[in-house]
Design a protein around this motif. Structure first.
Motif, PDB file in Angstrom:
ATOM      1  N   LEU A 115      -7.442 -26.104  14.475  1.00  0.00           N
ATOM      2  CA  LEU A 115      -7.873 -27.207  13.881  1.00  0.00           C
ATOM      3  C   LEU A 115      -9.874 -27.070  13.993  1.00  0.00           C
ATOM      4  O   LEU A 115     -10.320 -26.900  13.484  1.00  0.00           O
ATOM      5  N   LEU A 116     -10.039 -25.932  15.329  1.00  0.00           N
ATOM      6  CA  LEU A 116     -11.861 -26.132  15.223  1.00  0.00           C
ATOM      7  C   LEU A 116     -12.285 -24.714  14.296  1.00  0.00           C
ATOM      8  O   LEU A 116     -13.357 -25.156  13.883  1.00  0.00           O
ATOM      9  N   ALA A 117     -11.830 -23.623  13.766  1.00  0.00           N
ATOM     10  CA  ALA A 117     -11.787 -22.459  13.164  1.00  0.00           C
ATOM     11  C   ALA A 117     -11.554 -23.645  11.349  1.00  0.00           C
ATOM     12  O   ALA A 117     -12.227 -23.737  10.650  1.00  0.00           O
ATOM     13  N   GLN A 118     -11.204 -25.092  11.030  1.00  0.00           N
ATOM     14  CA  GLN A 118     -11.451 -25.463  10.139  1.00  0.00           C
ATOM     15  C   GLN A 118     -12.869 -26.243  10.071  1.00  0.00           C
ATOM     16  O   GLN A 118     -13.023 -27.051   8.905  1.00  0.00           O
ATOM     17  N   GLY A 119     -13.254 -26.532  11.160  1.00  0.00           N
ATOM     18  CA  GLY A 119     -15.320 -27.580  10.674  1.00  0.00           C
ATOM     19  C   GLY A 119     -14.984 -28.432  11.595  1.00  0.00           C
ATOM     20  O   GLY A 119     -13.626 -28.517  12.011  1.00  0.00           O
ATOM     21  N   LEU A 120     -15.775 -28.791  11.639  1.00  0.00           N
ATOM     22  CA  LEU A 120     -15.952 -30.189  12.113  1.00  0.00           C
ATOM     23  C   LEU A 120     -15.167 -32.044  11.784  1.00  0.00           C
ATOM     24  O   LEU A 120     -14.387 -32.209  11.810  1.00  0.00           O
ATOM     25  N   GLU A 121     -15.508 -31.825  10.395  1.00  0.00           N
ATOM     26  CA  GLU A 121     -15.224 -32.615   9.330  1.00  0.00           C
ATOM     27  C   GLU A 121     -13.311 -33.349   9.632  1.00  0.00           C
ATOM     28  O   GLU A 121     -13.017 -33.434  10.035  1.00  0.00           O
ATOM     29  N   ARG A 122     -12.384 -31.558   8.886  1.00  0.00           N
ATOM     30  CA  ARG A 122     -11.577 -31.358   8.909  1.00  0.00           C
ATOM     31  C   ARG A 122     -10.918 -31.350  10.990  1.00  0.00           C
ATOM     32  O   ARG A 122      -9.679 -31.847  10.896  1.00  0.00           O
ATOM     33  N   THR A 123     -11.574 -31.174  11.773  1.00  0.00           N
ATOM     34  CA  THR A 123     -10.911 -31.423  13.198  1.00  0.00           C
ATOM     35  C   THR A 123     -10.798 -32.663  13.652  1.00  0.00           C
ATOM     36  O   THR A 123      -9.682 -33.062  14.059  1.00  0.00           O
ATOM     37  N   LEU A 124     -11.664 -33.814  13.143  1.00  0.00           N
ATOM     38  CA  LEU A 124     -11.947 -35.053  12.968  1.00  0.00           C
ATOM     39  C   LEU A 124     -10.545 -35.814  12.487  1.00  0.00           C
ATOM     40  O   LEU A 124     -10.234 -36.768  12.711  1.00  0.00           O
ATOM     41  N   GLU A 125     -10.373 -35.676  11.363  1.00  0.00           N
ATOM     42  CA  GLU A 125      -9.539 -36.050  10.448  1.00  0.00           C
ATOM     43  C   GLU A 125      -7.815 -35.647  10.494  1.00  0.00           C
ATOM     44  O   GLU A 125      -7.184 -36.483  10.755  1.00  0.00           O
ATOM     45  N   HIS A 126      -7.895 -34.603  11.356  1.00  0.00           N
ATOM     46  CA  HIS A 126      -6.375 -34.227  12.262  1.00  0.00           C
ATOM     47  C   HIS A 126      -6.738 -34.445  13.666  1.00  0.00           C
ATOM     48  O   HIS A 126      -5.188 -35.375  13.980  1.00  0.00           O
ATOM     49  N   GLY A 127      -7.500 -35.080  14.112  1.00  0.00           N
ATOM     50  CA  GLY A 127      -7.267 -35.557  15.223  1.00  0.00           C
ATOM     51  C   GLY A 127      -7.485 -37.207  15.266  1.00  0.00           C
ATOM     52  O   GLY A 127      -6.411 -37.485  16.191  1.00  0.00           O
ATOM     53  N   SER A 128      -7.157 -37.774  14.339  1.00  0.00           N
ATOM     54  CA  SER A 128      -7.572 -38.981  13.944  1.00  0.00           C
ATOM     55  C   SER A 128      -5.841 -39.486  13.675  1.00  0.00           C
ATOM     56  O   SER A 128      -5.651 -40.368  13.429  1.00  0.00           O
ATOM     57  N   THR A 129      -5.459 -38.212  13.071  1.00  0.00           N
ATOM     58  CA  THR A 129      -4.229 -38.660  12.196  1.00  0.00           C
ATOM     59  C   THR A 129      -2.961 -38.730  13.041  1.00  0.00           C
ATOM     60  O   THR A 129      -2.193 -39.121  13.814  1.00  0.00           O
ATOM     61  N   ALA A 130      -3.552 -37.748  14.517  1.00  0.00           N
ATOM     62  CA  ALA A 130      -2.500 -37.369  15.763  1.00  0.00           C
ATOM     63  C   ALA A 130      -2.623 -38.839  16.196  1.00  0.00           C
ATOM     64  O   ALA A 130      -1.996 -39.309  16.959  1.00  0.00           O
ATOM     65  N   ALA A 131      -3.616 -39.175  16.882  1.00  0.00           N
ATOM     66  CA  ALA A 131      -3.938 -40.539  17.981  1.00  0.00           C
ATOM     67  C   ALA A 131      -3.443 -42.035  16.356  1.00  0.00           C
ATOM     68  O   ALA A 131      -3.279 -42.603  17.504  1.00  0.00           O
TER      69      ALA A 131
END
Length: 287
Positions: free
Chosen positions: A31-47
């Motif tokens: 996740l972190l390797a994809q950058g902040l924007e993608r990290t937050l997107e994936h994290g929001s989906t997981a939540a």
């Protein structure tokens, strides 16, 4: 957003309500390797899923850095440790030129709560309170975590006489955790000149021995990244540690100022707890 790794279950978004596992088997490192924007997107989906209960004992190393650079950015730390390790006063003039760093061992990383084996030949074991920045694509800083750069000071003092820097005095253990906090969470702590103004405290067996503010760094994390990439390569997932805070961020600084090994070196059974405002708590016992 807090990102951590649950024992036996994988990467997760960690909230006060519980842990939400990352989708599609993604790890925190992925996740972190994809950058902040993608990290937050994936994290929001997981939540949006169902939370799992978790506690401090559920967490392991949050992610595996592709490399670990450890800087030395606190002037008071340099002054105290230099007196303790080398018996020399003051700060070397060259320290002011650039944010110097060394590479530490990425294969000897320990997660939150994981016991730290005391090196067999070490009689002056020390903790080091630091904050690490995780680099993403395009050299952006994606998140931050707490780092404890454990040090065998007696071994370090001898080997550094060779002039190649610390090696066996440092490569046996580095603790990271308890999770990675995404950079957006710490934006309110940024000063106008780019420093993170976080309160940092270090405790040994419940007694506070260290207290400093991260904003006392001489260089910002952005400046550290810029120096690291000069004529070299910095990859997504690389971890850049701030170096040890002043104000008792390690025992060796206090030894240098006190003129003796007081407080005493760490021994088996001692518990070190690092607390950093906005990030959390990283604790480990010596085994």
């Amino acid at each position: 957003m807090r990102l951590g790794t649950l024992k036996g279950q994988g990467g997760a978004v960690l909230t006060d309500d519980g842990a939400y596992l990352l989708p599609d088997g993604l790890t925190v490192g992925d996740l972190l390797a994809q950058g902040l924007e993608r990290t937050l997107e994936h994290g929001s989906t997981a939540a949006r899923g169902s939370p799992l209960p978790y506690g401090p004992e559920s967490l392991e190393l949050p992610y595996f850095p592709t490399s670990v650079r450890d800087f030395v950015t606190f002037e008071s730390h340099v002054e105290g440790v230099r007196r303790s390790i080398e018996g020399s006063p003051g700060v070397p003039e060259a320290w002011y030129d650039a944010p110097t760093f060394y590479f530490t061992n990425p294969h000897a990383l320990y997660g939150p709560g994981q016991p730290i084996p005391k090196p067999e030949r070490c009689h002056a074991l020390d903790y080091e309170m630091e904050v690490g920045a995780v680099v993403g694509p395009d050299l952006e800083i994606v998140g931050y975590t707490i780092v404890n750069d454990w040090s065998a000071r007696d071994i370090q003092a001898r080997e550094m006489q060779v002039g190649l820097g610390p090696a066996k005095g440092k490569d046996f253990a580095t603790s990271i955790g308890p999770w990675v906090v995404t950079a957006d969470e710490l934006a309110p702590y940024l000063t106008d000149d780019g420093f993170l103004d976080l309160d940092c405290q270090a405790f040994v067996n419940g007694e506070r021995l260290g207290h400093d503010r991260l904003s006392h760094m001489r260089w910002t994390f952005a400046e550290m990244v810029a120096y690291a990439v000069r004529d070299s390569v910095v990859k997504p997932g690389d971890l850049l540690a701030s170096g040890t805070t002043g104000g008792g961020g390690c025992l060796a600084e206090l030894w240098g100022r006190n003129g003796e090994r007081t407080p005493p070196p760490l021994e088996i059974g001692d518990v070190v707890r690092l607390e950093v405002e906005g990030i959390g708590t990283l604790e480990a016992a010596i085994a």
